[in-house]
Design a protein around this motif. Structure first.
Motif, PDB file in Angstrom:
ATOM      1  N   CYS A  23      -5.842   0.396   1.793  1.00 29.33           N
ATOM      2  CA  CYS A  23      -5.608  -1.835   1.821  1.00 29.33           C
ATOM      3  C   CYS A  23      -6.598  -2.238   2.742  1.00 29.33           C
ATOM      4  N   LEU A  75      -6.076   4.836  -7.247  1.00 24.84           N
ATOM      5  CA  LEU A  75      -5.489   4.814  -6.807  1.00 24.84           C
ATOM      6  C   LEU A  75      -4.144   5.648  -6.877  1.00 24.84           C
ATOM      7  N   CYS A 106       0.778  -1.498   0.238  1.00 26.31           N
ATOM      8  CA  CYS A 106       0.191  -0.276  -0.324  1.00 26.31           C
ATOM      9  C   CYS A 106       1.391   0.938  -0.048  1.00 26.31           C
ATOM     10  N   ILE A 141      -1.981  -3.504  -1.991  1.00 24.30           N
ATOM     11  CA  ILE A 141      -3.716  -3.242  -3.362  1.00 24.30           C
ATOM     12  C   ILE A 141      -3.246  -4.724  -4.038  1.00 24.30           C
TER      13      ILE A 141
END
Length: 343
Positions: A278, A322, A267, A284
């Motif tokens: 996460c 993300l 993460c 992740i």
């Protein structure tokens, strides 16, 4: 004739006084002084008068002509002045008002993410394949499924998962068909990434869209191993998410790779300690990958006894979300400048 000229003088004076536009004055000039104008006709008829009357009537007619020209000139000046004042009034600029700020566009987060990913893989010697000729979005069922080792009865061929135009043509559900087309056109060694738009029959919500973007990677050469795949993806993860990023491969299944894996990275928010992003796991998931299935190589005309290869695929939209902390996928497609200006 004297009475006629005096009547004409009164008439033309009244008409000029009522004129509003310059065009109106021009019409009046033509009416009285044109080639077939009223005053012109009078002057032409002077020869029919008795000789003793001609000098007097000629003088009166010439005075009328001079009078008409004079009041026409004055009327033109007056109307031009009024029109100029009206135009200035309409077009005046208040210099005390604040100026209008010209909005300057911003690079979309998807574009920024894609450019960064391209730069990373170009640095590792990959080519970019993204032309419509190499990978049409309206694709044959053969390239989208069959050549990728996805048989007729595979669940991903369900009408609920893919957009079928007819039995043999679909909107491509992945960028993987470009792998087949590339292997058909080019002999190994092959090292390419394939960015593109894909379509799946998903409901629109915060994490799904019927239109999204993928990036495929394909390497085919002699003696390519799973270790090469891990090395390439490790470099990508460190370049994209940070130098301390680690990768983890979890066994998975994809019909076109064997063995297959899901790839996680530590993460980038908590550094692997565990956080909300996460799910407190420290990892992740970013993409799927694996060694190209021998059947896929053979279908594309590559001898699996001589060559091997690996492939990977990631969702560009997910990677961008993300990277930038975007929690709603729909924001990427709305082109709202209030959203785009934040990046």
């Amino acid at each position: 004739m004297r009475e006629k000229l005096e009547s004409m003088k009164s008439q033309v004076t009244e008409e000029i006084a009522k004129a509003v536009h310059l065009d109106d004055l021009e019409k009046i000039r033509i009416k009285y002084m044109g080639k077939k104008g009223l005053l012109t006709e009078v002057l032409k008829g002077m020869g029919k008068l008795p000789p003793e009357e001609r000098p007097v009537m000629g003088q009166i007619a010439n005075q009328l002509r001079d009078y008409i020209e004079e009041i026409l000139t004055k009327a033109r000046e007056d109307i031009s002045k009024r029109e100029k004042e009206a135009r200035l009034q309409r077009e005046k600029i208040d210099v005390t008002m604040p100026g209008k700020i010209r909005t300057i566009g911003k690079r979309h987060p998807l574009t920024s993410t894609l450019d960064q990913i391209k730069d990373i893989f170009l640095g590792m010697g990959f080519d970019i394949v993204d032309s419509p000729e190499d990978g049409p979005e309206v694709e044959l069922d053969y390239y989208n499924f069959e050549a990728l080792n996805i048989p007729k009865n595979h669940p991903s061929r369900d009408i609920q998962d893919s957009f079928y135009i007819n039995e043999d043509i679909v909107l491509r559900s992945q960028t993987s068909p470009v792998q087949i087309r590339t292997m058909e056109k080019h002999k190994p060694p092959i090292r390419v990434i394939v960015p593109g738009r894909v379509y799946r029959s998903d409901e629109v919500d915060a994490t799904h869209s019927p239109i999204f973007h993928q990036i495929e990677g394909l390497v085919v050469d002699k003696h390519v191993t799973m270790g090469d795949l891990k090395g390439v993806l490790g470099v990508f993860a460190r370049e994209f998410f940070g130098p301390n990023t680690k990768t983890k491969f979890r066994p998975s299944y994809f019909p076109f790779t064997e063995p297959s894996a899901e790839v996680d990275v530590t993460c980038f928010v908590c550094g692997g300690k565990g956080c909300r992003v996460c799910g407190n796991t420290g990892w992740i998931e970013i993409l799927g990958a694996g060694m190209v299935h021998p059947k896929v190589l053979a279908m594309a005309g590559v001898d699996p006894e001589v060559y091997s290869g690996f492939a990977f695929g990631m969702g560009l939209d997910r990677i961008a979300m993300l990277k930038y902390g975007i929690d709603d996928m729909r924001l990427l497609f709305e082109n709202d400048m209030r959203f785009i200006e934040q990046f």
